[in-house]
Structure formats: C-alpha cells, structure tokens
Design an enzyme around this catalytic site. Structure first.
Site, PDB file in Angstrom:
ATOM      1  N   PRO A  88      15.971  -7.235 -36.161  1.00 20.43           N
ATOM      2  CG  PRO A  88      15.625  -9.370 -36.420  1.00 20.43           C
ATOM      3  CD  PRO A  88      15.110  -8.008 -36.078  1.00 20.43           C
ATOM      4  CD  GLU A 115       8.060 -15.400 -39.936  1.00 18.98           C
ATOM      5  OE1 GLU A 115       8.969 -15.738 -40.279  1.00 18.98           O
ATOM      6  OE2 GLU A 115       7.746 -15.671 -38.789  1.00 18.98           O
ATOM      7  NE  ARG A 153      23.057   3.707 -17.429  1.00 18.01           N
ATOM      8  CZ  ARG A 153      24.199   3.938 -17.637  1.00 18.01           C
ATOM      9  NH1 ARG A 153      25.031   4.174 -18.767  1.00 18.01           N
ATOM     10  NH2 ARG A 153      25.113   3.941 -16.581  1.00 18.01           N
ATOM     11  CG  ASP A 168      28.400   4.190 -18.164  1.00 19.11           C
ATOM     12  OD1 ASP A 168      28.344   3.878 -16.843  1.00 19.11           O
ATOM     13  OD2 ASP A 168      27.200   4.680 -18.777  1.00 19.11           O
TER      14      ASP A 168
HETATM   15  N1  ADE Z   1      13.516  -7.922 -33.096  1.00 21.10           N
HETATM   16  C1  ADE Z   1      13.502  -9.168 -32.993  1.00 21.10           C
HETATM   17  N2  ADE Z   1      15.000  -9.293 -32.654  1.00 21.10           N
HETATM   18  C2  ADE Z   1      15.312  -8.185 -32.607  1.00 21.10           C
HETATM   19  C3  ADE Z   1      16.764  -7.712 -32.437  1.00 21.10           C
HETATM   20  N3  ADE Z   1      17.784  -8.538 -32.196  1.00 21.10           N
HETATM   21  N4  ADE Z   1      16.877  -6.340 -32.286  1.00 21.10           N
HETATM   22  C4  ADE Z   1      16.014  -5.526 -32.408  1.00 21.10           C
HETATM   23  N5  ADE Z   1      14.812  -5.957 -32.456  1.00 21.10           N
HETATM   24  C5  ADE Z   1      14.390  -7.437 -32.759  1.00 21.10           C
END
Ligand code: ADE
Length: 246
Positions: A88, A115, A153, A168
């Site tokens: 994230p 984590e 794709r 797209d």
């Molecule tokens: N791992 C946990 N959440 C994630 C996300 N939003 N994007 C990529 N990998 C992740």
C-alpha cells in the site's frame, strides 16, 4: 510476457489464472506466470519467513533471507527488468502505469504479507513498489493478480479484438462510452437510435461525447490530464453551460 511471482500463498493464484482469457493467453504462449513459494527458500527447521520487529510493537515482518534467496535465485543478481513489491506504500496503479509496465517482457512480483517486509528488501532488492489503491489488504496476492490481469490484456493477441484495449475506460484518459446489445428494446427501454443508424462517423462522434459526459459527471478529475481535441473542449463547454441552466 513473463511473470515470476514470489508469495507465501501460491495456491491462491491458479483458479484465477486458469479462467478463460488468461488461460487462453497462457496456452497460446502469450503470457507465462511462474509461481514461487518463498517458504521453499527458508532454510531453518520450521521454514520461518517472518519474525518480530526490532524495536518492538505488534505484528510480524517478512525476513530478508528467504526473500533475497528466492528472488535472486530465480531472476539473478542484476535483473534487467522490474522487481516489483506490491504494497500500500507504492505508487498507485493506473492504466498509465499498466501501459508503462506492459512494455516489459518480464516482471518479478513480490507479494508482501503481515505488517510488511524488512526495509532492506525495499532498499536493495526491489526496483519499484506498486499499490492498487488507498486501502490495506491482508497481502499482495490480489494486487499481483490485478496487475497480471491488467497487463495481460494489453499483450497483443490476448484480447480477441485487436482494438479491444484501445477504447477501454482510462486508456484515453476518459471513462468509456455506454454499451448496448440486442434486443433493441427491452421493457420499453430503447437503444439510442444513433447506434442502429449504421452511420459509423455519427456513432464515433456520439461515443466520444458520451465518454466526455460520463467523465465530467463521474470523474471530472480525469479531464485535467486527458488528451482532448478542440471539439472535445467545445462539447465539454456546452455540457457545462447546460448543467448551469435552471
Ligand atoms: N498489500 C496490502 N494492501 C495493498 C495494496 N493496497 N496494494 C498493493 N499491495 C497491498
């Protein structure tokens, strides 16, 4: 296009990869996804892949040793293709990023769990970090599948229609126009006449206007970076004026 996926959960991938379009792409040699279980490179008795964080605090951290061993033994010490950590904290995955990565013939994807991963993996092993959006999942496996799907794709020949990916939503920076198929009338709801007219130029103009209108209504933020013609701008101006009328 070749993908090497490093994960603690290789078993979650096949069901999706064996679904129609990706399976066909694989059987035609257009994509190849190799799954590597990080645990296979953990050398201790219990095949440990995570440990408590230095400095205390909750959660577990994925260890350097098995991940470096796994990735380096598969991709070599200095790969000339991206080694991507799904996290994230990465740059946000968009259709532009997909198009950029689709130019690579091979990618390594590292799926984080717990984590996160030991910081030395980010600093000295991976070359890119990607997030699929501003929310936190339990691991990088679904994000890796999303990335593989979006890139596959774009590989020429994967979609039946060679122009399939061009119209797209997001490919041109706009949302896509609405689609209709038979019957021409359903419960009294009619397909727009222009789509039945057989006039290709009129259809193309209508679709462009619909794409502009949709984007203006739903994702006006996209208009700032979309590539727009003079005609597009005039249409947007008209829509804007209409929306102000009482
Ligand atoms: N791992 C946990 N959440 C994630 C996300 N939003 N994007 C990529 N990998 C992740």
């Amino acid at each position: 296009m070749e993908f090497d996926v490093f994960t603690l959960l290789p078993e979650v991938f096949p069901a999706y990869l064996e679904s129609s379009i990706l399976q066909r792409a694989h059987s035609r040699g257009l994509i190849n996804v190799r799954l590597h279980n990080i645990r296979d490179w953990a050398t201790d008795k219990h095949h440990t892949t995570d440990d408590v964080p230095y400095g205390g605090g909750g959660g577990m951290v994925m260890k350097t040793t098995p991940i470096f061993a796994a990735v380096e033994s598969v991709v070599g010490p200095q790969p000339n293709f991206p080694v991507i950590l799904l996290t994230p904290q990465g740059r946000v995955f968009t259709q532009q990023v997909a198009m950029e990565l689709a130019a690579c013939s091979r990618l390594a994807l590292l799926c984080g769990r717990y984590e996160g991963v030991d910081e030395r993996i980010r600093e000295h092993l991976v070359t890119d970090e990607i997030s699929i959006g501003d929310y936190v999942l339990t691991g990088g496996e679904l994000p890796a599948l999303i990335l593989i799907d979006a890139l596959a794709r774009l590989v020429p020949g994967v979609l039946g229609d060679p122009d399939g990916a061009c119209d797209d939503s997001h490919a041109s920076g706009l949302l896509e126009y609405p689609h209709y198929t038979r019957p021409p009338e359903f419960r009294g709801w009619k397909v727009p006449d222009v789509l039945l007219s057989g006039d290709h130029a009129k259809v193309a103009a209508w679709r462009r206007e619909q794409a502009l209108q949709r984007t203006l209504q739903r994702r006006p933020d996209l208009l700032a970076t979309a590539s727009l013609s003079e005609r597009d701008r005039e249409h947007l101006e008209r829509l804007h004026k209409e929306s102000k009328k009482p």
